[in-house]
Design a protein around this motif. Structure first.
Motif, PDB file in Angstrom:
ATOM      1  N   ASN A 276     -18.495  -6.991  -5.403  1.00 34.75           N
ATOM      2  CA  ASN A 276     -18.141  -8.254  -4.503  1.00 34.75           C
ATOM      3  C   ASN A 276     -16.615  -8.547  -4.129  1.00 34.75           C
ATOM      4  O   ASN A 276     -16.243  -9.594  -3.619  1.00 34.75           O
ATOM      5  N   ILE A 277     -16.101  -8.123  -4.802  1.00 31.21           N
ATOM      6  CA  ILE A 277     -14.356  -8.136  -4.690  1.00 31.21           C
ATOM      7  C   ILE A 277     -13.752  -6.733  -4.396  1.00 31.21           C
ATOM      8  O   ILE A 277     -13.855  -5.820  -5.329  1.00 31.21           O
ATOM      9  N   PHE A 278     -12.988  -6.484  -3.181  1.00 36.73           N
ATOM     10  CA  PHE A 278     -12.358  -5.547  -2.699  1.00 36.73           C
ATOM     11  C   PHE A 278     -10.663  -5.717  -2.498  1.00 36.73           C
ATOM     12  O   PHE A 278     -10.711  -6.523  -1.674  1.00 36.73           O
ATOM     13  N   VAL A 279     -10.222  -4.994  -3.180  1.00 34.20           N
ATOM     14  CA  VAL A 279      -8.736  -5.194  -2.940  1.00 34.20           C
ATOM     15  C   VAL A 279      -7.918  -4.075  -2.455  1.00 34.20           C
ATOM     16  O   VAL A 279      -8.378  -2.790  -2.844  1.00 34.20           O
ATOM     17  N   SER A 280      -7.350  -4.184  -1.532  1.00 27.89           N
ATOM     18  CA  SER A 280      -6.438  -2.876  -0.515  1.00 27.89           C
ATOM     19  C   SER A 280      -5.308  -3.642  -0.229  1.00 27.89           C
ATOM     20  O   SER A 280      -4.599  -4.847  -0.380  1.00 27.89           O
ATOM     21  N   TYR A 281      -4.188  -2.761   0.117  1.00 27.29           N
ATOM     22  CA  TYR A 281      -2.739  -2.984   0.342  1.00 27.29           C
ATOM     23  C   TYR A 281      -2.439  -2.434   1.733  1.00 27.29           C
ATOM     24  O   TYR A 281      -2.878  -1.273   2.277  1.00 27.29           O
ATOM     25  N   MET A 282      -1.587  -3.077   2.361  1.00 20.75           N
ATOM     26  CA  MET A 282      -0.861  -2.631   3.623  1.00 20.75           C
ATOM     27  C   MET A 282       0.646  -2.672   3.649  1.00 20.75           C
ATOM     28  O   MET A 282       1.013  -3.877   3.240  1.00 20.75           O
ATOM     29  N   VAL A 283       1.071  -1.779   4.326  1.00 21.11           N
ATOM     30  CA  VAL A 283       2.685  -1.878   4.552  1.00 21.11           C
ATOM     31  C   VAL A 283       2.627  -2.787   5.916  1.00 21.11           C
ATOM     32  O   VAL A 283       1.784  -2.748   6.876  1.00 21.11           O
ATOM     33  N   SER A 284       3.443  -3.958   5.740  1.00 16.35           N
ATOM     34  CA  SER A 284       3.417  -4.789   6.802  1.00 16.35           C
ATOM     35  C   SER A 284       4.786  -4.791   7.581  1.00 16.35           C
ATOM     36  O   SER A 284       5.704  -5.020   6.865  1.00 16.35           O
ATOM     37  N   VAL A 285       4.659  -4.827   8.903  1.00 15.65           N
ATOM     38  CA  VAL A 285       6.147  -5.010   9.805  1.00 15.65           C
ATOM     39  C   VAL A 285       5.799  -5.778  10.734  1.00 15.65           C
ATOM     40  O   VAL A 285       4.700  -6.046  11.629  1.00 15.65           O
ATOM     41  N   THR A 286       6.581  -7.175  10.561  1.00 13.66           N
ATOM     42  CA  THR A 286       6.495  -8.116  11.455  1.00 13.66           C
ATOM     43  C   THR A 286       7.931  -8.377  11.907  1.00 13.66           C
ATOM     44  O   THR A 286       8.800  -7.807  11.630  1.00 13.66           O
ATOM     45  N   MET A 287       7.831  -9.235  13.178  1.00 11.63           N
ATOM     46  CA  MET A 287       8.952  -9.696  13.747  1.00 11.63           C
ATOM     47  C   MET A 287       9.274 -11.156  14.055  1.00 11.63           C
ATOM     48  O   MET A 287       8.436 -11.743  14.521  1.00 11.63           O
ATOM     49  N   LEU A 294       2.443  -5.094  12.442  1.00  6.86           N
ATOM     50  CA  LEU A 294       1.838  -3.818  12.505  1.00  6.86           C
ATOM     51  C   LEU A 294       1.404  -3.826  10.752  1.00  6.86           C
ATOM     52  O   LEU A 294       2.145  -4.180  10.064  1.00  6.86           O
ATOM     53  N   LEU A 295       0.198  -3.378  10.592  1.00  4.77           N
ATOM     54  CA  LEU A 295      -0.326  -3.009   9.210  1.00  4.77           C
ATOM     55  C   LEU A 295      -0.870  -1.619   9.067  1.00  4.77           C
ATOM     56  O   LEU A 295      -1.577  -1.211  10.081  1.00  4.77           O
ATOM     57  N   HIS A 296      -0.493  -0.876   8.025  1.00  6.37           N
ATOM     58  CA  HIS A 296      -0.854   0.279   7.763  1.00  6.37           C
ATOM     59  C   HIS A 296      -1.215   0.409   6.161  1.00  6.37           C
ATOM     60  O   HIS A 296      -0.288   0.108   5.380  1.00  6.37           O
ATOM     61  N   PRO A 297      -2.337   1.121   6.063  1.00 11.38           N
ATOM     62  CA  PRO A 297      -2.731   0.946   4.746  1.00 11.38           C
ATOM     63  C   PRO A 297      -1.986   1.966   3.746  1.00 11.38           C
ATOM     64  O   PRO A 297      -1.640   3.098   4.079  1.00 11.38           O
ATOM     65  N   ILE A 298      -1.724   1.458   2.310  1.00  9.44           N
ATOM     66  CA  ILE A 298      -1.053   2.353   1.224  1.00  9.44           C
ATOM     67  C   ILE A 298      -2.049   2.000  -0.022  1.00  9.44           C
ATOM     68  O   ILE A 298      -2.397   0.707  -0.230  1.00  9.44           O
ATOM     69  N   PHE A 299      -1.914   3.052  -0.803  1.00 11.45           N
ATOM     70  CA  PHE A 299      -2.773   3.008  -1.983  1.00 11.45           C
ATOM     71  C   PHE A 299      -1.814   2.488  -3.047  1.00 11.45           C
ATOM     72  O   PHE A 299      -0.838   3.308  -3.259  1.00 11.45           O
ATOM     73  N   ILE A 300      -2.358   1.828  -3.876  1.00  8.73           N
ATOM     74  CA  ILE A 300      -1.603   1.222  -5.235  1.00  8.73           C
ATOM     75  C   ILE A 300      -2.432   1.440  -6.526  1.00  8.73           C
ATOM     76  O   ILE A 300      -3.473   0.927  -6.459  1.00  8.73           O
ATOM     77  N   GLY A 301      -1.700   2.343  -7.148  1.00  6.28           N
ATOM     78  CA  GLY A 301      -2.644   2.681  -8.383  1.00  6.28           C
ATOM     79  C   GLY A 301      -1.725   3.187  -9.694  1.00  6.28           C
ATOM     80  O   GLY A 301      -0.531   3.068  -9.532  1.00  6.28           O
ATOM     81  N   MET A 302      -2.457   3.885 -10.555  1.00 13.99           N
ATOM     82  CA  MET A 302      -1.642   4.556 -11.701  1.00 13.99           C
ATOM     83  C   MET A 302      -1.000   5.763 -11.468  1.00 13.99           C
ATOM     84  O   MET A 302      -1.732   6.775 -10.684  1.00 13.99           O
ATOM     85  N   GLY A 303       0.155   5.998 -11.632  1.00 11.58           N
ATOM     86  CA  GLY A 303       0.974   7.340 -11.654  1.00 11.58           C
ATOM     87  C   GLY A 303       0.450   8.267 -12.676  1.00 11.58           C
ATOM     88  O   GLY A 303      -0.416   8.027 -13.441  1.00 11.58           O
ATOM     89  N   GLN A 304       1.085   9.485 -12.514  1.00  9.91           N
ATOM     90  CA  GLN A 304       0.836  10.445 -13.509  1.00  9.91           C
ATOM     91  C   GLN A 304       1.300  10.221 -14.884  1.00  9.91           C
ATOM     92  O   GLN A 304       0.545  10.357 -15.896  1.00  9.91           O
TER      93      GLN A 304
END
Length: 348
Positions: A276-287, A294-304
């Motif tokens: 019931n809860i879904f979280v995602s991230y976007m690179v946002s370019v506005t003027m 402009l919105l483009h998906p980017i994954f935010i998570g745990m690194g190595q």
């Protein structure tokens, strides 16, 4: 009630006392601390570890108001530490007692980080209850634990650069305006939380609008909440770059670069495993000065390399050794406020 001076759940904070986790499991350990002024007869004593994803909002007004709600139980584990009957009661004598517990959690899906949003939240908690013979009300203690357990990055996928493009024309019946066209080159498709990594975004702008515009670049958290067959969306800016320079009207190929980040450890990262809860991230370019976006998906998570103290945070409610410390407030459920940065009993 006067016989019980202290009743609280605690969690281990000393790494030397945390038992090793079974491979693939989450280990949570602690103890139930009880201080008695007199002996008591205990019917049962338990400890419970819960994780729940809940959504709730209202639609309409007055008599036509509809409440939308949903619950997804992520984990619900209980251990009985004491159980006895009236013919042979379990007696706790006057003084201090501590009953240790260990949860080895092997969930059938990824357990997401704690999350609080406008229409829902993901909450983890530890609680304990003691039932005494001859006493109407149970003794209870609970507190909320802040869990930070982001999904892992996939280096082969998320180190790849990306290109995004969009155009928009601001216009109305009384004017004519040319388009704003933006191409964004993003140096990677994922960012690790708490790693210090940054994102580089280079944009090329054609401004045919007829007036100056100013680029604004950042990362936006977008959350979708589901309940009762309906949905709600929440957005939050989590990182921004320095504003760009004005782009003059009727000019083409205006290039500029921006650095976003790093992503702080308080960000939960992509959440995909609840119902019931879904979280995602976007690179946002506005003027600024235009309705372009402009919105483009980017994954935010745990690194190595995991950042310090990354999995489970909380504050032990165990009484200290300071004799001058004020007594704990007893008589209702005791809550230990969360304190980011203090590790608790979790190992993978």
């Amino acid at each position: 009630m006067g016989k019980v001076k202290v009743f609280c759940v605690t969690i281990n904070t000393d790494p030397a006392t945390i038992p090793p986790a079974i491979p693939g499991c989450l280990c949570v350990s602690g103890g139930i601390v009880i201080e008695l002024e007199e002996s008591v007869q205990v019917k049962y004593l338990n400890v419970q570890l819960q994780g729940v994803s809940r959504c709730r909002w209202s639609e309409g007004s007055g008599n036509s108001t509809i409440i939308r709600s949903s619950t997804d139980v992520l984990i619900d584990l209980e251990q009985e530490l004491i159980r006895s009957d009236e013919s042979s009661p379990y007696v706790l004598n006057q003084g201090s007692h501590k009953f240790p517990f260990v949860f080895q959690v092997q969930a059938d899906r990824h357990l997401p980080s704690s999350y609080v949003g406008r229409y829902g939240r993901i909450v983890y908690s530890l609680s304990s209850k003691m039932d005494r013979f001859g006493v109407i009300f149970d003794d209870k203690s609970s507190f909320v634990i802040n869990v930070s357990n982001p999904l892992p990055l996939n280096p082969a996928l998320h180190e790849q650069p990306a290109v995004a493009e969009n155009s928009h024309t601001d216009c109305c019946l009384c004017c004519a305006s040319g388009p704003v066209i933006v191409t964004a080159n993003i140096n990677k498709s994922g960012l690790a939380i708490g790693s210090g990594e940054t994102l580089e975004v280079t944009i090329s702008v054609d401004n045919m609008k007829g007036k100056a515009i100013i680029p604004e670049v950042g990362i936006v958290e977008m959350t979708r909440f589901l309940a009762g067959g309906r949905s709600r969306t929440g957005t939050k800016v989590i990182a921004v770059a320095q504003p760009g320079q004005p782009i003059m009207p009727n000019t083409r190929n205006n290039r500029s670069s921006y650095v976003i980040g790093p992503i702080p450890p308080t960000v939960c990262g992509n959440i995909e495993s609840t119902r019931n809860i879904f979280v995602s991230y976007m690179v946002s370019v506005t003027m600024k000065g235009s309705r372009f976006r402009l919105l483009h998906p980017i994954f935010i998570g745990m690194g190595q390399a995991a950042y310090p103290n990354y999995q489970l945070f909380g504050l032990s409610s165990e009484p200290g050794d300071d004799p001058d410390a004020p007594p704990m407030d007893y008589g209702s459920t005791m809550h230990a406020p969360s304190q980011p940065g203090q590790p608790t009993s979790v190992k993978y």
